[in-house]
Design an enzyme around this catalytic site. Sequence first.
Site, PDB file in Angstrom:
ATOM      1  N   GLY A   1      33.683  83.521  19.717  1.00 28.97           N
ATOM      2  CA  GLY A   1      33.326  82.107  19.546  1.00 28.97           C
ATOM      3  C   GLY A   1      32.504  81.610  20.703  1.00 28.97           C
ATOM      4  O   GLY A   1      31.994  82.399  21.499  1.00 28.97           O
ATOM      5  N   ASN A   2      32.360  80.306  20.780  1.00 30.73           N
ATOM      6  CA  ASN A   2      31.639  79.735  21.918  1.00 30.73           C
ATOM      7  C   ASN A   2      32.292  78.413  22.324  1.00 30.73           C
ATOM      8  O   ASN A   2      33.209  77.941  21.664  1.00 30.73           O
ATOM      9  CB  ASN A   2      30.148  79.577  21.596  1.00 30.73           C
ATOM     10  CG  ASN A   2      29.918  78.672  20.403  1.00 30.73           C
ATOM     11  OD1 ASN A   2      30.235  77.492  20.449  1.00 30.73           O
ATOM     12  ND2 ASN A   2      29.379  79.236  19.328  1.00 30.73           N
ATOM     13  N   ARG A   3      31.801  77.835  23.408  1.00 30.10           N
ATOM     14  CA  ARG A   3      32.475  76.675  24.003  1.00 30.10           C
ATOM     15  C   ARG A   3      32.076  75.345  23.377  1.00 30.10           C
ATOM     16  O   ARG A   3      32.483  74.294  23.855  1.00 30.10           O
ATOM     17  CB  ARG A   3      32.184  76.636  25.502  1.00 30.10           C
ATOM     18  CG  ARG A   3      32.774  77.804  26.271  1.00 30.10           C
ATOM     19  CD  ARG A   3      32.705  77.543  27.773  1.00 30.10           C
ATOM     20  NE  ARG A   3      31.335  77.522  28.267  1.00 30.10           N
ATOM     21  CZ  ARG A   3      30.735  76.464  28.808  1.00 30.10           C
ATOM     22  NH1 ARG A   3      31.381  75.322  28.932  1.00 30.10           N
ATOM     23  NH2 ARG A   3      29.496  76.548  29.242  1.00 30.10           N
ATOM     24  N   SER A   4      31.279  75.352  22.337  1.00 30.19           N
ATOM     25  CA  SER A   4      30.822  74.080  21.765  1.00 30.19           C
ATOM     26  C   SER A   4      32.010  73.198  21.361  1.00 30.19           C
ATOM     27  O   SER A   4      32.966  73.674  20.754  1.00 30.19           O
ATOM     28  CB  SER A   4      29.952  74.368  20.539  1.00 30.19           C
ATOM     29  OG  SER A   4      29.684  73.155  19.872  1.00 30.19           O
TER      30      SER A   4
ATOM     31  N   ALA B   1      26.510  75.081  17.195  1.00 28.14           N
ATOM     32  CA  ALA B   1      26.240  76.290  17.972  1.00 28.14           C
ATOM     33  C   ALA B   1      26.656  77.468  17.101  1.00 28.14           C
ATOM     34  O   ALA B   1      27.839  77.810  17.014  1.00 28.14           O
ATOM     35  CB  ALA B   1      27.041  76.264  19.266  1.00 28.14           C
TER      36      ALA B   1
END
Length: 422
Positions: free
Chosen positions: A214-217, A281
Site C-alpha cells: 500500500g501507500n501512505r495516502s 494514489a
Amino acid sequence: MNEGLGPLAGRRIVVGVSGSIAAYKAVSLVRMLGDRGAVVDVAMTAAATRFVGPLTFESLTHRPVLDDVFELDAEQQIAHIELAEAADAIVLAPATANLIGELAAGLVGDAVTAIACASRAPVIVAPAMDAGMWTHPATQRNVATLRDFGYILVEPEVGELASGLTGIGRLAEPPTIVAAVEHLFARAGDLEGLHVVVSAGGTREPLDPVRFIGNRSSGKMGAALAEAARDRGAAVTLIAGVMSVTPPRGVTVIEATTAHAMRESVLRAAPNADILVMAAAVADFAPARASQRKIKRSGDTLQIELVPNPDIVAEVGEMPDEVRPFLIGFAAESNDLEANAAAKLRDKGLDLIVGNVVGGPFDAIGSDENKVTVFAAEGALTDWPMLPKRQVAERLWDLIADRYRHSRGATESTTSPRRRRS
Ligand code: CTP
C-alpha cells in the site's frame, strides 16, 4: 443602506458571538452584513452578553437575539432549530478557544453551539484569543478538527492583544470576515448541474489474506475536493480507496481498494462525469499472484513478483471526446516537479495536473496542508503558498470551474459538441 444586489442580498446569516473583548467588533460585522442585504440573526453565549448587550444587536438587526436556548419554551426552541435549518451561513465571530473546543467536541451548551451543531450550512470561524491560547496544541488540534468538518477559518491576525502584548490572536477585521462570507456565496453554485467524480486515498494490492502493498495516502485532499465540489452545487461521486478520513456527507461513495477495482469504478463513472479529478494514489504495481493462504515465515528470502497495474487516468485520457470528462490528475513528486508534472500531463492526456511534493519537509502525504502548483499545457498556472487542504480545494475548483467552462465553450463552438448527459 446599500440595495444589496451583491452576493449577500437576501442571505440568511447567523452570527454567533462568544465571550471575548473582541465581541465589540461583531457589532460592525453585523452592521456590514446587514448593509449588504443579508438578513442577520445574532446568537450569543452567556459570556458574550457581558461584553456587549443583546439590545445593541437587536437595535441593528430588528430581530430578537438568541442568547439562551434552554430558557425558552418548546415552541421557541423549535424556532431556533428552524433558524439553524434556514441559515445560508453561520459566522462565529469572535470565536473563543472555549467555543472552538466545544464545537470540536460536539458539545452543545448554549444558543451558539446549538445552532452551529444543528445546522448544515457552511460555518465560518473567526477566532480571537491570547497568542498563547491560539498556539496551544489543544487549540490547534481543535481548529484542525473544525477544518476537517469543512468549517472555513478566517485566521486571527497579529497585533496588540487584550493583554497589552503583541502577538497572533487578534480577531480579523470585520471587512476581512465579510469578504470571506461574500467569497463563500460568490462561488456557491458554480458547479451546479455538473457531475463531478473524485478519486481519493491509496490502493492496497493484496499479497495474501492479511498482507498488502500500500501507500501512505490519507485521502484528505480528495475528500476536501469532493466536499468543496458538493458545497458548490455539484453532484459528487467519490471513488474511495483506503482513506484515513471519513468521506463527506452528501456525496455518493464507491469503495475501490485495489487498482483494478478503482479502474473498473472510474471507467464506469467517467463517461457520465463532466469533470474527473484523479487524486487517488494508485499503486503502479501489484503482486503477480495473491496467495490464498497466509504466507508462512521461513528462513529463506521471499521473492515477490510485481506486475504493472493499468494507468487508469491515461485510459480516461484516451476516451473519445464525446465521453471523456474534463480531466485533472495529480503528480506526486519527490524531485523535478515541473518537468515530471509536464510529462504526466502530456502522456496521460490531461487538461490540468496538480503537482505536489512528497517526502522531505514539505511532504503532502497525510498532512492537513498542501503546497501545490497547477500546470496546464502552457506551463505553471499558480504560485500558491502552503494552505490547508480545504483551501487548496477551493482554489482548485475556482480554477477548474473556469477552465472547464472555457473548454466547453470552445468545444460547443466547434462541430463536435460534448454529449450532454442526464
Ligand atoms: N494514476 C492512475 N493509475 C495508476 C497510477 C497513477 O490513474 N496506475 C494517476 C494518479 O491518480 C494521478 C496521476 O496518475 O492522478 C499521477 O500519479 P503519480 O503516482 O504521480 O504518477 P505515476 O503515473 O504513477 O508515475 P510515477 O509513480 O512513476 O511518478
